[in-house]
Design a protein around this motif. Structure first.
Motif, PDB file in Angstrom:
ATOM      1  N   CYS A 387      -2.470  17.903 -36.511  1.00  9.50           N
ATOM      2  CA  CYS A 387      -1.709  19.254 -35.320  1.00  9.50           C
ATOM      3  C   CYS A 387      -1.848  20.871 -36.663  1.00  9.50           C
ATOM      4  CB  CYS A 387      -1.296  19.115 -34.654  1.00  9.50           C
ATOM      5  SG  CYS A 387       0.848  17.969 -35.794  1.00  9.50           S
ATOM      6  N   ALA A 388      -1.436  21.193 -36.302  1.00 11.01           N
ATOM      7  CA  ALA A 388      -1.393  22.799 -36.891  1.00 11.01           C
ATOM      8  C   ALA A 388      -0.079  23.596 -36.036  1.00 11.01           C
ATOM      9  CB  ALA A 388      -2.690  23.728 -37.581  1.00 11.01           C
ATOM     10  N   LEU A 389       0.825  24.423 -36.720  1.00 11.92           N
ATOM     11  CA  LEU A 389       1.481  25.592 -36.607  1.00 11.92           C
ATOM     12  C   LEU A 389       1.389  27.187 -37.229  1.00 11.92           C
ATOM     13  CD1 LEU A 389       3.556  26.388 -34.398  1.00 11.92           C
ATOM     14  CD2 LEU A 389       5.465  25.726 -35.856  1.00 11.92           C
ATOM     15  N   SER A 754      -2.745  23.069 -31.672  1.00 14.02           N
ATOM     16  CA  SER A 754      -2.286  23.637 -32.356  1.00 14.02           C
ATOM     17  C   SER A 754      -1.697  24.863 -31.729  1.00 14.02           C
ATOM     18  CB  SER A 754      -3.788  24.884 -33.052  1.00 14.02           C
ATOM     19  OG  SER A 754      -4.573  25.093 -32.030  1.00 14.02           O
ATOM     20  N   PRO A 768       6.256  26.001 -31.141  1.00 15.42           N
ATOM     21  CA  PRO A 768       5.561  24.936 -30.596  1.00 15.42           C
ATOM     22  C   PRO A 768       6.568  24.894 -29.809  1.00 15.42           C
ATOM     23  CG  PRO A 768       7.078  24.261 -32.627  1.00 15.42           C
ATOM     24  CD  PRO A 768       7.854  26.355 -32.347  1.00 15.42           C
ATOM     25  N   GLN A 773       5.135  19.394 -30.358  1.00 15.29           N
ATOM     26  CA  GLN A 773       6.380  18.503 -31.471  1.00 15.29           C
ATOM     27  C   GLN A 773       6.656  17.364 -31.107  1.00 15.29           C
ATOM     28  OE1 GLN A 773       8.361  21.350 -32.856  1.00 15.29           O
ATOM     29  NE2 GLN A 773       9.575  19.498 -34.081  1.00 15.29           N
ATOM     30  N   TYR A 776       3.812  16.699 -34.043  1.00 16.52           N
ATOM     31  CA  TYR A 776       3.732  16.916 -35.215  1.00 16.52           C
ATOM     32  C   TYR A 776       4.690  15.837 -35.369  1.00 16.52           C
ATOM     33  CZ  TYR A 776       7.313  18.265 -39.208  1.00 16.52           C
ATOM     34  OH  TYR A 776       7.955  19.125 -40.286  1.00 16.52           O
ATOM     35  N   ILE A 786      -0.546  16.777 -40.786  1.00 11.97           N
ATOM     36  CA  ILE A 786      -0.240  18.535 -40.369  1.00 11.97           C
ATOM     37  C   ILE A 786      -0.784  18.887 -42.024  1.00 11.97           C
ATOM     38  CG2 ILE A 786       2.314  19.655 -39.773  1.00 11.97           C
ATOM     39  CD1 ILE A 786       3.703  17.152 -39.398  1.00 11.97           C
ATOM     40  N   TRP A 789       1.892  24.349 -41.091  1.00  7.47           N
ATOM     41  CA  TRP A 789       2.635  24.347 -40.225  1.00  7.47           C
ATOM     42  C   TRP A 789       3.675  26.105 -40.624  1.00  7.47           C
ATOM     43  CZ3 TRP A 789       3.269  21.625 -36.153  1.00  7.47           C
ATOM     44  CH2 TRP A 789       4.371  22.064 -35.131  1.00  7.47           C
TER      45      TRP A 789
END
Length: 932
Positions: A387-389, A754, A768, A773, A776, A786, A789
């Motif tokens: 995942c990525a923010l 993402s 997010p 979330q 994450y 991760i 972020w």
């Protein structure tokens, strides 16, 4: 009937499948009513095929006594093939020992709609339905609805939406009435009672006042729906909704039909039962369950479905059908049908299932018989989530494309990767980013195509041609790369449009009773809505409109006049066949030529996209030889409103990354699935489905067959409406949970999720969503990675995308230098070719300029002439230029009246760069009309 299989272990050995204990229990259950709650990836199709083999192989039923129903032709074909192969593998049928004079029977497997159609064909006369009745294709439905709207006498003051939108609204209301078996008189009575009740209610806010407005509009729309139904009856036509509704009426009122079918089919399999509508449930239960007389035959009906994957409530599906199956299809003694569960997932790794189970926990609490998914033995630690923010939307798309490009470069086949989006809004950026990295990509489905710029431009022209009030589409054209109108001139055009309406509504100084009476007879409304197209027409020399003195730039005046002329000429051909109109628009706008002239790889993909869209239009037109642009636009409007798999397009077999909406992914799987846009307000989406309190096309909840499961309004005041809205939000939240569950159970080994803080145009950060979330927390617990972020922006921080948009830019936008050079080179080639043709024509012509042996002038290139029917398929690709006159494009003729080659090019004010640069334009003399 002889028995060839006597033991479940023998079945496993014959089929070569190590069935789980759960699957074995479902397969070998006695022939009685049962419902199987099958979780994602638990092998439901395999179980259905094996159950047929078990029942046939043990001698309990003959193959031809099995009926299987599912939703799509693809699913029906796959199930039929599975059953056929399983019967052969088990030795129940031997293809080498078939007696041609006495061939063995086969199970009957089809779609629910095909079954209903066959039922009406064989038994429709019992309810007065003629056997000559034909099924309407989509094109004919929209064509007929458009015709009904055009011929309706009116007036319809409450129906204020555009014509194409009203076409889709009419069909939507007709479909809802059919899906819930509601007669038009019932709806009319309900809305009349509602309006009487609301007369004494205190409607203290705008949302409350929308309720009577929607009811009035629904009554008017209902009158049009009645006319549409009468038009279908007079032509002996049915649509899919009519098929199901009439079949349900037949089953409910003629119990002898159920007796005939139960005798013909001793075993019935119902696939994806959670997606059936109320009308379909009534049809099936009347035939094979607790019939209209309340008796319980205890027929061997097996329904398979998963309430956690019930994502089609927006189109009439009722998940309550699956929950209530045991009561609708009881045993012969009245006891509820037996419930089984399948929960071992053999698709995804255990760590992916851990994520999906966490999301679905509230859903399992709502539905009986739903168990958490378990991985196959040995797969408990398989599967990974990344995942990525990211800080901005652009950075997120780049991260997504880079991740996919890395996977492809390290050996992953593109065809094993899919990008699933909540809506199609990000499709253009995703496609462009993947193409820029040399990744083959395919956008799946009509709703996805409509968001790509080349298709959106073509549709925008068509919208403006059909509806002068399509202001948004006209603004897209005016600010696009062809006309490049600046914001100042655009604002002035809007001011002129408002002035035109003001003059029409307040022309008291020029009040002419005779003229006003003539206008009333002709249907002219002085209080017309603001139309930018009307303001555009004022720039024509023949408009006769008094100049209002607005300070338009000289370039804008020329461009407005040219565009107005172009649109006027195109409108003259609106009555032509659909494909002729579309190709004429392409030829006039030069869209295909522009894409051909672009040196970028993305342009090649966009030419393919445009060809795919034209294929959709051709299929639409092929279903009805008289399909018009208006009907097609109504069809497209419906596809835009429901970006959820409304069309039946499926991913192709090419080795490409598939980009599609989450709704269209149901039933599919890939090794890698990427889910972008997991941000607040997008996925999960807080927007509830269309509410009947504000939308005339929606059936009130009280009249629906699944009313007990839907929110209600307890009082006609602000408090009552507020409570209703909160219940609708909760209802939507549940539907989004189901959609998320479907999305996150598609990958076999890798899930990429993402989001971003700053969207492309938002003033406030997004951040997010609950889904991101959850990803994450899942990764933080050691089940994934991760990769990025980003920190939450400061309170006073501004969206960098807006700051970039606010920066000074050259206007009109600079032309693409490389593409411009290619166009110029093409123009020079064309000029040289024309000079050669002119020389050959002068040397080899007979007296009068006609080449020997031809008897006619030499025409360099045929192009569609406004007012004359074009040849379908013409006008595509890069061809010779064509002179444009006030009458539109015409062929350049070299004949007796034009012995000279064309004059050199000169700058065109429509495309001139502020510095004097211009796109080449061919201007030749010659007659105003092409000679034959």
């Amino acid at each position: 009937m002889s028995s060839r299989i006597t033991d479940p272990e023998q079945l496993k050995e014959l089929l070569g499948i190590p069935f789980t204990p759960e699957q074995t229990a479902c397969i070998t259950a006695p022939p009685a009513p049962q419902v199987i709650v099958a979780g994602a990836g638990s092998g439901k199709t395999t179980v259905m095929a094996a159950r047929v083999v078990w029942l046939v192989g043990t001698g309990q039923v003959a193959p031809e006594q099995v009926l299987g129903l599912t939703f799509t032709n693809k699913a029906a074909g796959e199930l039929a093939e599975r059953v056929r192969k399983a019967l052969v593998a088990a030795g129940v049928t031997d293809p080498d020992a078939i007696d041609p004079d006495n061939p063995p029977g086969e199970p009957s497997i089809s779609t629910y709609h095909a079954f209903a159609g066959r039922l009406l064909t064989e038994h429709g006369l019992r309810i007065g339905l003629e056997p000559t009745t034909r099924l309407l294709a989509d094109a004919t439905r929209y064509q007929l609805a458009a015709r009904v709207l055009r011929e309706a006498p009116g007036p319809f003051p409450a129906l204020t939406r555009s014509f194409p939108t009203l076409v889709s609204d009419l069909l939507a209301l007709d479909a809802e009435l059919a899906e819930h078996l509601v007669r038009p008189e019932q709806l009319a009575a309900y809305d009349s009672d509602l309006l009487r009740t609301l007369e004494t209610a205190r409607l203290t806010n705008a949302e409350l006042r929308k309720i009577p407005e929607a009811a009035e509009a629904r009554r008017e729309l209902l009158s049009l729906t009645r006319r549409y139904r009468e038009a279908k009856r007079s032509r002996d036509l049915l649509d899919f909704g009519d098929q199901i509704a009439l079949s349900a009426e037949l089953a409910l009122t003629r119990p002898e039909v159920g007796a005939i079918l139960r005798d013909e089919y001793r075993v019935v399999l119902l696939d994806e039962y959670q997606d059936t509508s109320v009308a379909q449930r009534l049809l099936l239960s009347a035939l094979f369950g607790s019939g209209p007389d309340g008796t319980a035959p205890g027929h061997a009906v097996t329904a398979v479905g998963d309430p956690c994957q019930a994502i089609y409530g927006w189109r009439g599906a009722s998940v309550a059908n699956l929950d209530d199956f045991p009561h609708h299809f009881p045993h012969a003694d009245g006891a509820p049908a037996t419930r089984y569960s399948l929960s071992e997932n053999r698709r995804s790794g255990g760590r992916l299932l851990h994520l999906a189970n966490g999301l679905a926990e509230p859903l399992r609490a709502m539905h009986e018989g739903v168990e958490a998914l378990r991985p196959a033995p040995g797969a408990e630690r398989d599967g990974i989530v990344r995942c990525a923010l990211l800080r901005t939307h652009t950075e997120e798309i780049d991260w997504l494309a880079d991740s996919i490009a890395h996977l492809v470069r390290t050996g992953k086949e593109p065809g094993e990767i899919a990008v699933l989006c909540r809506t199609a809004g990000d499709f253009p950026e995703i496609q462009a980013a993947l193409v820029a990295r040399d990744i083959p990509v395919e956008v799946v489905g009509l709703s996805g195509l409509l968001h790509l710029p080349e298709v959106a431009d073509l549709v925008a022209v068509c919208e403006v041609l059909q509806d002068p009030g399509a202001n948004a589409s006209l603004v897209r054209l005016l600010t696009g790369p062809r006309w490049r109108i600046g914001p100042r001139d655009l604002a002035l055009l809007g001011r002129r449009a408002r002035l035109l309406v003001h003059r029409a509504a307040h022309a008291d100084d020029d009040f002419d009773p005779d003229r006003r009476l003539a206008e009333a007879v002709e249907g002219i409304d002085p209080a017309e809505v603001i139309s930018l197209a009307d303001a555009l027409d004022t720039f024509l020399e023949s408009s006769g409109t008094e100049d209002d003195g607005l300070p338009f730039s000289a370039e804008a005046r020329v461009r407005f006049a040219r565009l107005a002329t172009e649109l006027r000429e195109l409108r003259r051909s609106l009555a032509d066949p659909l494909m002729d109109v579309l190709h004429r628009v392409l030829a006039t706008t030069g869209l295909e030529v522009e894409l051909s002239a672009s040196p970028h790889a993305l342009a090649a993909r966009r030419r393919e996209t445009l060809a795919n869209f034209l294929d959709v239009a051709a299929r639409f037109a092929a279903a009805d030889g008289e399909a018009t642009l208006l009907a097609f636009l109504g069809f497209l409007r419906t596809a835009v409103q429901y970006e959820k798999g409304l069309d039946n397009a499926l991913p192709g077999g090419e080795n490409t990354v598939k980009v599609l909406t989450a709704h269209k992914s149901k039933g599919l799987e890939w090794d890698v699935v990427a889910v972008p846009g997991l941000v607040t307000g997008q996925f999960p989406s807080p927007r509830s489905r269309d509410a009947w309190t504000s939308q005339s096309k929606v059936l009130p909840h009280a009249l629906r067959g699944d009313a007990p499961t839907l929110p209600v309004i307890h009082s006609w005041d602000a408090k009552g409406l507020g409570g209703f809205k909160e219940e609708m939000k909760e209802h939507q939240h549940t539907e989004e949970l189901r959609l998320g569950y479907v999305t996150f159970t598609r990958p076999r080994s890798l899930l990429l999720g993402s989001g971003h803080w700053w969207g492309p145009s938002q003033k406030k950060p997004r951040g997010p969503s609950d889904f991101l979330q959850a990803l994450y927390e899942h990764c933080a617990a050691g089940h994934g990675e991760i990769e990025a972020w980003a920190d939450e922006p400061d309170e006073d921080e501004e969206n960098p995308a807006l700051a970039e948009a606010a920066a000074d830019h050259a206007w009109p936008l600079p032309l693409d230098d490389t593409a411009l050079a290619r166009r110029r080179a093409a123009a020079e080639t064309v000029l040289a070719h024309l000079e050669t043709l002119a020389g050959e024509s002068a040397a080899g012509s007979a007296p009068g300029g006609v080449p020997r042996g031809t008897g006619r002038p030499v025409v360099c290139r045929r192009r569609a002439v406004p007012g004359r029917r074009a040849v379908p398929g013409r006008g595509r690709g890069l061809g010779l230029p064509v002179e444009r006159t006030s009458r539109g494009p015409r062929p350049h003729v070299i004949g007796p009246s034009d012995p000279r080659p064309p004059r050199p090019c000169r700058p065109d004010p429509l495309t001139a760069h502020p510095g004097g640069d211009a796109r080449p334009r061919l201007l030749g003399p010659g007659p105003r009309r092409a000679r034959r």
